[in-house]
Design a protein around this motif. Structure first.
Motif, PDB file in Angstrom:
ATOM      1  N   ALA A   1      19.983   9.958 -14.416  1.00  4.55           N
ATOM      2  CA  ALA A   1      19.143   9.378 -13.509  1.00  4.55           C
ATOM      3  C   ALA A   1      17.729   9.233 -14.006  1.00  4.55           C
ATOM      4  CB  ALA A   1      19.118  10.027 -12.122  1.00  4.55           C
ATOM      5  N   ASP A   2      16.943   8.100 -14.044  1.00  5.68           N
ATOM      6  CA  ASP A   2      15.674   7.899 -14.513  1.00  5.68           C
ATOM      7  C   ASP A   2      14.780   7.861 -13.219  1.00  5.68           C
ATOM      8  OD1 ASP A   2      13.036   6.981 -15.359  1.00  5.68           O
ATOM      9  OD2 ASP A   2      13.597   5.227 -15.970  1.00  5.68           O
ATOM     10  N   LEU A   3      14.082   9.131 -13.235  1.00 13.50           N
ATOM     11  CA  LEU A   3      13.299   9.678 -12.100  1.00 13.50           C
ATOM     12  C   LEU A   3      11.768   9.504 -12.189  1.00 13.50           C
ATOM     13  CD1 LEU A   3      15.230  12.919 -11.230  1.00 13.50           C
ATOM     14  CD2 LEU A   3      15.749  10.555 -10.183  1.00 13.50           C
ATOM     15  N   ASN A   4      11.378   8.579 -13.227  1.00  9.87           N
ATOM     16  CA  ASN A   4      10.085   8.250 -13.223  1.00  9.87           C
ATOM     17  C   ASN A   4       9.664   7.471 -11.985  1.00  9.87           C
ATOM     18  OD1 ASN A   4       9.523   9.271 -15.833  1.00  9.87           O
ATOM     19  ND2 ASN A   4      10.595   7.578 -16.685  1.00  9.87           N
ATOM     20  N   LYS A   5      10.507   6.776 -11.409  1.00  7.30           N
ATOM     21  CA  LYS A   5      10.315   5.882 -10.043  1.00  7.30           C
ATOM     22  C   LYS A   5      11.378   6.189  -9.190  1.00  7.30           C
ATOM     23  CE  LYS A   5       7.331   2.000 -11.510  1.00  7.30           C
ATOM     24  NZ  LYS A   5       7.320   0.633 -11.584  1.00  7.30           N
ATOM     25  N   VAL A   6      11.261   6.489  -7.855  1.00 10.88           N
ATOM     26  CA  VAL A   6      12.162   6.894  -6.958  1.00 10.88           C
ATOM     27  C   VAL A   6      11.858   5.788  -5.644  1.00 10.88           C
ATOM     28  CG1 VAL A   6      12.584   9.058  -7.615  1.00 10.88           C
ATOM     29  CG2 VAL A   6      10.982   8.952  -5.993  1.00 10.88           C
ATOM     30  N   TRP A   7      12.918   5.737  -4.995  1.00 12.73           N
ATOM     31  CA  TRP A   7      12.666   5.351  -3.343  1.00 12.73           C
ATOM     32  C   TRP A   7      12.394   6.328  -2.597  1.00 12.73           C
ATOM     33  CZ3 TRP A   7      16.930   0.918  -3.611  1.00 12.73           C
ATOM     34  CH2 TRP A   7      16.619  -0.133  -4.134  1.00 12.73           C
TER      35      TRP A   7
ATOM     36  N   ASN B   1       6.856  -3.769  13.889  1.00 16.41           N
ATOM     37  CA  ASN B   1       5.864  -4.610  13.757  1.00 16.41           C
ATOM     38  C   ASN B   1       4.874  -4.179  12.834  1.00 16.41           C
ATOM     39  OD1 ASN B   1       5.059  -3.077  15.692  1.00 16.41           O
ATOM     40  ND2 ASN B   1       3.782  -4.506  16.672  1.00 16.41           N
ATOM     41  N   LEU B   2       4.493  -3.144  12.820  1.00 16.78           N
ATOM     42  CA  LEU B   2       3.590  -2.398  11.747  1.00 16.78           C
ATOM     43  C   LEU B   2       3.669  -2.335  10.240  1.00 16.78           C
ATOM     44  CD1 LEU B   2       2.427   0.614  13.919  1.00 16.78           C
ATOM     45  CD2 LEU B   2       1.600  -1.803  14.348  1.00 16.78           C
ATOM     46  N   VAL B   3       4.953  -2.706   9.941  1.00 17.48           N
ATOM     47  CA  VAL B   3       5.458  -2.596   8.572  1.00 17.48           C
ATOM     48  C   VAL B   3       5.635  -4.064   7.868  1.00 17.48           C
ATOM     49  CG1 VAL B   3       7.179  -1.856   7.317  1.00 17.48           C
ATOM     50  CG2 VAL B   3       6.905  -0.591   9.260  1.00 17.48           C
ATOM     51  N   GLN B   4       5.099  -4.178   6.586  1.00 20.02           N
ATOM     52  CA  GLN B   4       5.054  -5.274   6.103  1.00 20.02           C
ATOM     53  C   GLN B   4       5.254  -4.906   4.555  1.00 20.02           C
ATOM     54  OE1 GLN B   4       1.789  -7.836   6.714  1.00 20.02           O
ATOM     55  NE2 GLN B   4       1.872  -7.727   9.055  1.00 20.02           N
ATOM     56  N   ALA B   5       5.886  -5.969   3.869  1.00 25.55           N
ATOM     57  CA  ALA B   5       6.244  -5.845   2.528  1.00 25.55           C
ATOM     58  C   ALA B   5       4.844  -5.664   1.687  1.00 25.55           C
ATOM     59  CB  ALA B   5       6.991  -6.891   1.970  1.00 25.55           C
ATOM     60  N   LEU B   6       5.041  -4.627   0.725  1.00 27.88           N
ATOM     61  CA  LEU B   6       4.189  -4.294  -0.382  1.00 27.88           C
ATOM     62  C   LEU B   6       2.716  -3.692   0.418  1.00 27.88           C
ATOM     63  CD1 LEU B   6       3.785  -7.711  -2.557  1.00 27.88           C
ATOM     64  CD2 LEU B   6       5.042  -5.436  -2.804  1.00 27.88           C
ATOM     65  N   ASN B   7       2.834  -3.249   1.610  1.00 28.17           N
ATOM     66  CA  ASN B   7       1.808  -2.319   2.304  1.00 28.17           C
ATOM     67  C   ASN B   7       1.897  -0.889   1.478  1.00 28.17           C
ATOM     68  OD1 ASN B   7       1.219  -4.170   4.363  1.00 28.17           O
ATOM     69  ND2 ASN B   7       1.941  -3.121   5.956  1.00 28.17           N
ATOM     70  N   ASP B   8       0.574  -0.416   1.508  1.00 25.43           N
ATOM     71  CA  ASP B   8       0.517   0.880   0.956  1.00 25.43           C
ATOM     72  C   ASP B   8       1.053   1.864   1.745  1.00 25.43           C
ATOM     73  OD1 ASP B   8      -0.837  -0.006  -1.507  1.00 25.43           O
ATOM     74  OD2 ASP B   8      -2.708  -0.284  -0.490  1.00 25.43           O
TER      75      ASP B   8
ATOM     76  N   ILE C   1       2.882   9.225   0.859  1.00 24.89           N
ATOM     77  CA  ILE C   1       3.906  10.167   1.107  1.00 24.89           C
ATOM     78  C   ILE C   1       3.727  11.607   0.835  1.00 24.89           C
ATOM     79  CG2 ILE C   1       6.203  10.651  -0.023  1.00 24.89           C
ATOM     80  CD1 ILE C   1       5.893   7.635  -0.963  1.00 24.89           C
ATOM     81  N   ARG C   2       4.158  12.487   1.772  1.00 25.55           N
ATOM     82  CA  ARG C   2       3.855  13.985   1.715  1.00 25.55           C
ATOM     83  C   ARG C   2       5.132  14.524   1.581  1.00 25.55           C
ATOM     84  NH1 ARG C   2      -1.650  15.629   2.146  1.00 25.55           N
ATOM     85  NH2 ARG C   2      -3.022  13.883   2.757  1.00 25.55           N
TER      86      ARG C   2
ATOM     87  N   THR D   1       1.261   8.043  -3.615  1.00 33.23           N
ATOM     88  CA  THR D   1       1.121   6.752  -3.151  1.00 33.23           C
ATOM     89  C   THR D   1       2.351   5.793  -3.469  1.00 33.23           C
ATOM     90  OG1 THR D   1      -0.130   6.073  -4.851  1.00 33.23           O
ATOM     91  CG2 THR D   1      -1.571   6.854  -2.941  1.00 33.23           C
ATOM     92  N   GLY D   2       2.411   4.744  -2.661  1.00 31.25           N
ATOM     93  CA  GLY D   2       3.460   3.777  -2.931  1.00 31.25           C
ATOM     94  C   GLY D   2       3.354   2.653  -2.029  1.00 31.25           C
ATOM     95  N   LYS D   3       4.129   1.691  -2.557  1.00 24.90           N
ATOM     96  CA  LYS D   3       4.228   0.358  -1.914  1.00 24.90           C
ATOM     97  C   LYS D   3       5.637   0.344  -1.050  1.00 24.90           C
ATOM     98  CE  LYS D   3       0.602  -2.112  -4.168  1.00 24.90           C
ATOM     99  NZ  LYS D   3      -0.328  -2.297  -2.767  1.00 24.90           N
TER     100      LYS D   3
END
Length: 214
Positions: A163-169, A180-187, A190-191, A201-203
């Motif tokens: 697995a490449d874990l440099n980026k994860v979901w 209705n508060l969620v939109q693509a590419l919103n910042d 994550i804790r 931080t993520g998008k």
């Protein structure tokens, strides 16, 4: 005073590896593991050897490749010879047409494709040698169940996971009332339970079209 404002909310989520940066390594042929090249936690690059397996099916595939290659080369020589004879008015068109070079070439291409499916470099193929199973991605060995001498069937479970874990979901569980508060590419912030004082931080990458009934 007017300023940009956006409502926020907090929800739970699960950290997951990104599917196309995750690889389950299994043997393409039935056989016995003869060598391991990795350890748990090791960083590997694309094409790195993971384990070697001795397989009669692999030997037959290599043998078929060399045989098809030899027959194609012989057919090509015959084709060139018949063309030269015909050009010099001493050959017969019928004999030229009977040289089945295209058929032999197709057989060779099929055996070559079979090798490439299993990430085998034909230039490194040596008859009688074990098959080296390689990693298809860059990453880290997160599961290692390779046992020397173990016999694997064709449908055996993967013996290693890269697995490449440099980026994860982070798959968030968003309730219907908050959609209705969620939109693509919103910042997003994550804790993790393990690091509550270190926010990441993520998008938002994707919003599913399906609602989980639960």
């Amino acid at each position: 005073q007017k300023e940009l404002h956006q409502r926020s909310f907090t929800t739970s989520g699960v950290v997951k590896a990104i599917p196309n940066q995750y690889a389950e390594i299994a043997s393409p042929f039935a056989g016995r593991i003869t060598q391991s090249f990795v350890r748990l936690g090791q960083k590997v690059s694309k094409g790195s050897p993971i384990f070697a397996i001795s397989s009669p099916e692999f030997f037959e595939t290599g043998k078929a490749y060399y045989q098809a290659k030899q027959e194609m080369e012989l057919a090509l020589k015959s084709l060139k010879r018949e063309k030269d004879l015909l050009n010099n008015k001493v050959g017969v068109q019928k004999e030229l047409e009977e040289v089945n070079y295209e058929l032999k070439k197709k057989d060779y291409e099929n055996t070559l494709a079979a090798l490439k499916v299993f990430q085998i470099d034909p230039s490194e193929l040596v008859l009688g040698q074990p098959l080296i199973v390689r990693s298809p991605i860059n990453g880290e060995v997160v599961t290692n169940n390779i046992v020397l001498g173990q016999y694997l069937k064709e449908d055996a479970e993967p013996v290693a996971i890269i697995a490449d874990l440099n980026k994860v979901w982070v798959v968030a569980h968003v309730k219907e009332k908050d959609m209705n508060l969620v939109q693509a590419l919103n910042d997003v912030e994550i804790r993790l339970v393990a690091l509550p004082e270190q926010p990441f931080t993520g998008k938002i990458y994707h919003i599913s079209e399906m609602l989980d009934e639960d």
